[in-house]
Design a protein around this motif. Structure first.
Motif, PDB file in Angstrom:
ATOM      1  N   PRO A  25       5.105   9.175   0.618  1.00 26.75           N
ATOM      2  CA  PRO A  25       4.163   9.462  -0.329  1.00 26.75           C
ATOM      3  C   PRO A  25       3.512  11.087  -0.312  1.00 26.75           C
ATOM      4  CG  PRO A  25       3.737   7.314   0.555  1.00 26.75           C
ATOM      5  CD  PRO A  25       4.871   7.860   1.202  1.00 26.75           C
ATOM      6  N   LEU A  26       3.437  11.468   1.137  1.00 24.92           N
ATOM      7  CA  LEU A  26       3.122  12.927   1.448  1.00 24.92           C
ATOM      8  C   LEU A  26       3.734  13.823   0.652  1.00 24.92           C
ATOM      9  CD1 LEU A  26       0.947  14.304   3.174  1.00 24.92           C
ATOM     10  CD2 LEU A  26       2.717  14.694   4.952  1.00 24.92           C
ATOM     11  N   THR A  27       5.187  13.593   0.407  1.00 26.65           N
ATOM     12  CA  THR A  27       5.824  14.483  -0.398  1.00 26.65           C
ATOM     13  C   THR A  27       5.309  14.662  -1.488  1.00 26.65           C
ATOM     14  OG1 THR A  27       7.844  13.987   0.801  1.00 26.65           O
ATOM     15  CG2 THR A  27       8.353  15.034  -1.116  1.00 26.65           C
TER      16      THR A  27
ATOM     17  N   CYS B 219       0.891   0.526  10.512  1.00 31.73           N
ATOM     18  CA  CYS B 219       0.654   1.740   9.467  1.00 31.73           C
ATOM     19  C   CYS B 219      -0.585   2.665  10.185  1.00 31.73           C
ATOM     20  CB  CYS B 219       0.254   1.454   8.141  1.00 31.73           C
ATOM     21  SG  CYS B 219       1.499   0.455   7.496  1.00 31.73           S
ATOM     22  N   PRO B 220      -0.307   3.524  11.285  1.00 33.36           N
ATOM     23  CA  PRO B 220      -1.301   4.146  11.974  1.00 33.36           C
ATOM     24  C   PRO B 220      -2.214   5.081  11.323  1.00 33.36           C
ATOM     25  CG  PRO B 220       0.785   4.194  13.297  1.00 33.36           C
ATOM     26  CD  PRO B 220       1.100   3.753  11.849  1.00 33.36           C
TER      27      PRO B 220
ATOM     28  N   PRO C 217      -1.779   1.373   4.403  1.00 32.93           N
ATOM     29  CA  PRO C 217      -0.382   2.053   3.813  1.00 32.93           C
ATOM     30  C   PRO C 217       0.267   2.837   4.795  1.00 32.93           C
ATOM     31  CG  PRO C 217      -2.053   3.334   2.988  1.00 32.93           C
ATOM     32  CD  PRO C 217      -2.828   2.492   3.976  1.00 32.93           C
ATOM     33  N   VAL C 218       1.672   2.764   4.660  1.00 33.45           N
ATOM     34  CA  VAL C 218       2.305   4.216   5.088  1.00 33.45           C
ATOM     35  C   VAL C 218       2.013   5.302   4.091  1.00 33.45           C
ATOM     36  CG1 VAL C 218       4.567   5.246   5.305  1.00 33.45           C
ATOM     37  CG2 VAL C 218       4.003   2.608   5.964  1.00 33.45           C
ATOM     38  N   ALA C 219       1.715   6.354   4.361  1.00 30.30           N
ATOM     39  CA  ALA C 219       0.960   7.574   3.671  1.00 30.30           C
ATOM     40  C   ALA C 219       2.117   8.661   3.867  1.00 30.30           C
ATOM     41  CB  ALA C 219      -0.275   7.708   3.828  1.00 30.30           C
ATOM     42  N   ASP C 220       2.469   8.974   5.313  1.00 26.83           N
ATOM     43  CA  ASP C 220       3.277   9.914   5.797  1.00 26.83           C
ATOM     44  C   ASP C 220       4.239   9.371   6.707  1.00 26.83           C
ATOM     45  OD1 ASP C 220       4.317  12.334   7.159  1.00 26.83           O
ATOM     46  OD2 ASP C 220       2.388  12.835   8.053  1.00 26.83           O
TER      47      ASP C 220
ATOM     48  N   GLY D 119       0.814  -1.299   0.064  1.00 31.24           N
ATOM     49  CA  GLY D 119       0.019  -0.025   0.053  1.00 31.24           C
ATOM     50  C   GLY D 119       0.947   1.352   0.007  1.00 31.24           C
ATOM     51  N   TYR D 120       2.173   1.132   0.735  1.00 39.11           N
ATOM     52  CA  TYR D 120       2.767   2.400   1.035  1.00 39.11           C
ATOM     53  C   TYR D 120       3.501   2.761  -0.403  1.00 39.11           C
ATOM     54  CZ  TYR D 120       7.589   4.010   1.104  1.00 39.11           C
ATOM     55  OH  TYR D 120       8.733   4.740   0.922  1.00 39.11           O
TER      56      TYR D 120
END
Length: 613
Positions: free
Chosen positions: A538-540, A560-561, A499-502, A477-478
């Protein structure tokens, strides 16, 4: 933008006739079982996991009578359980709604109430468990943000538990095994700060050290070790371990008292794991190579390696029984999993609905920037391209996709999609250098390999370049969210689960063991190497995302909080980007069949509505 919250409430009547349920849904609903664990001193007593009730729970099985009994019954399911060597007790880990933070409880094998297994130990993340053959000794590993890793020796009695801390360190560690006579305790640790490569320490019950083995001090390469288990013989100080000294995982036997190492030097090209035969005379070898596996028996006296015949596919677990037979969990992409035996019989065949099969997997090798990339391809029977294509990216990252049965990819194939799974750099099963290659440029390296396979898929005529879906769960997901931002013109839509998103917020909110892994992968904390976290987050790149995005997340997820996912979603909202979010009451995924089916149905629907015709 659409946003919803969900529960595990059934979506359809479970009594609905089989013929009215689609094949893709049957694959999730069909009862399945894990490889049974068995009590060392009472081998007729076994423990396994099944989804027979619609939720994955623990089951006790008395082989002498054939009786099976459900042990746990929790709304969000239970899969972490251990059977004591004497067969008297079942230990299971009790967390809250999938958050992985909790305590060990135990229940008599024959049934009865649950009790706190080790009174006096506060809730924590689990870091291993080993139970003694005397029925009253337990070695319990714990991990918390405040204490790091602690390991406790507990002597259980009718009036409670006498518990002593025998190990403590800020870095991650875990209980490996307790010797057959209870005099030695093996621990994996990362005190050197490299969470991808463990060192070993053997302790006495009072916490004093007996022996150390640390291949990370090689000086030229980062090498890891893993504990596979003590010899199942009283007074035997041999410990079976895995090492990476020749660039892949292999077993060796280490006598922790004499320090003698017996290198098996197996001439097998892939990763090799092993466990003891019950009499200690030989080893059961499972060899994994290029997404498939095979089994052997290794005789320690003669050094003879004898193949154990298995069908082509994947062995995801195996154990040698006291009578010399081997039980193993086998499947292939086309054939659902089954617990088989070298006696020729199916060990456990759950009653009820049977899972339909799927199509076989095809192997593809693609030249990439870091070497040949192995990809596994499935497509509808008789179909020719170009097809709408799903790139289903595995999690881990230290994991790999194999020729094994998977209901998720099969669901996409049923709906007319080709499915491609990529064992990118970072995956296991292709040597240590391949697994370790992703450090520092985390995420970006994996996406280079995925891009190379995408180019092959389009160029070969298999994949329609205007109908490409990037999807995955956890690390997959990341990579999905990172790929949508760094390769915005390559993907038609993205579907990211847990996912890891940030990356920065994820680091600060996640469980301690994963913080240690991130420090290893990226070379430090977000404060120490901010540029690396920024490049890999991903936030970048969220403002560069062009494709519609679907995100699902467990609100209790410690890996992945949820807060870091919310940060990413807010940025999508601010741009007015097309996206949908589904939050559900569980942790890092769900153990409830109805919930899992609901998630797949939402993903299929999102693709149907957003993919060009």
């Amino acid at each position: 933008m659409t946003e919803s919250n969900g529960s595990a409430a059934p979506e359809r009547n479970k009594q609905m006739p089989d013929k009215e349920i689609a094949d893709w849904e049957k694959r999730f609903r069909a009862p399945r079982v894990s490889l049974p664990d068995w009590a060392e001193d009472t081998p007729d007593r076994s423990l396994f996991v099944s989804n027979a009730t619609g939720t994955y729970e623990l089951y006790a099985w008395d082989r002498s009578t054939g009786e099976q009994r459900q042990v746990t019954n929790r709304p969000n399911g239970t899969t972490d359980g251990v059977l004591s060597p004497d067969g008297a007790w079942i230990w299971w880990f009790d967390d809250k709604d999938g958050d992985e933070f909790g305590v060990w409880r135990r229940q008599p094998f024959t049934g009865g109430g649950d009790e706190l297994a080790v009174p006096g130990l506060d809730a924590s993340y689990p870091a291993g468990l080993a139970l003694g053959r005397d029925g009253r000794t337990a070695v319990v590993g714990r991990s918390t943000d405040d204490e790091g890793t602690t390991i406790h020796l507990a002597r259980l009695g009718e009036s409670g538990a006498d518990t002593v801390e025998i190990y403590r360190h800020r870095e991650s560690a875990g209980v490996g095994d307790l010797s057959h006579d209870g005099s030695l305790i093996a621990v994996e640790h990362t005190e050197h700060g490299d969470a991808m490569h463990s060192a070993l320490r053997v302790l006495r019950p009072d916490g004093t050290a007996v022996a150390e083995l640390d291949d990370t001090k090689d000086g030229t390469e980062e090498l890891g070790l893993e504990i596979l288990g003590f010899a199942p013989v009283d007074g035997d100080s041999r410990l079976l371990i895995g090492h990476q000294r020749r660039g892949r995982w292999e077993p060796l036997v280490w006598d922790v008292v004499t320090r003698e190492e017996t290198d098996l030097a197996l001439e097998l090209p892939g990763d090799v794991s092993a466990e003891w035969y019950p009499d200690g005379s030989g080893l059961l070898i499972v060899h994994s190579h290029e997404a498939r596996s095979e089994m052997f028996r290794y005789d320690l006296a003669t050094r003879a390696l004898e193949e154990i015949a298995t069908p082509a596919g994947s062995v995801s677990g195996a154990t040698a029984r006291p009578d010399g037979s081997v039980e193993y969990l086998w499947s292939s992409a086309a054939e659902p999993s089954a617990v088989r035996s070298t006696t020729g019989r199916v060990v456990l065949d759950p009653p009820g609905m049977k899972s339909p099969g799927s199509v076989p997997v095809e192997d593809v090798w693609v030249e990439g920037p870091g070497g040949r990339i192995h990809a596994l391809v499935q497509k509808p029977a008789g179909a020719s391209g170009p097809l709408p294509t799903v790139f289903d990216i595995h999690g881990g990252p230290t994991w790999h996709d194999s020729d094994a049965f998977a209901a998720g990819p099969a669901a996409w194939v049923d709906h007319g999609y080709a499915v491609i799974r990529v064992n990118y750099r970072g995956s296991t099963g292709y040597g240590r250098a391949w697994t370790d290659a992703l450090k520092h440029r985390v995420g970006l390296i994996e996406l280079e390999d995925i891009a190379a396979v995408r180019e092959w898929a389009v160029g070969s005529g298999l994949a329609d370049p205007d109908r490409l879906i990037l999807t995955g769960g956890s690390w997959g997901g990341y990579l999905t969210l990172l790929g949508l931002g760094t390769q915005p013109d390559a993907w038609t839509l993205g579907i990211a689960a847990v996912p890891v998103a940030d990356y920065v917020t994820a680091y600060h909110d996640e469980m301690e063991a994963l913080k240690a892994m991130d420090r290893t992968l990226l070379g430090g904390t977000p404060e120490e190497v901010p540029e690396r976290y920024e490049a890999s987050s991903p936030l970048t790149y969220v403002d560069q995302v062009k494709a519609p995005v679907y995100i699902s997340a467990g609100v209790n997820d410690p890996r992945c909080p949820i807060r870091q996912i919310d940060n990413y979603v807010k940025r999508l909202e601010a741009r007015g980007a097309v996206h949908e979010v589904y939050r559900y009451d569980a942790g890092h995924g769900s153990l409830v069949v109805d919930e899992r089916i609901k998630q797949v149905r939402l993903e299929l629907d999102f693709a149907e509505r957003n993919l060009p015709r």
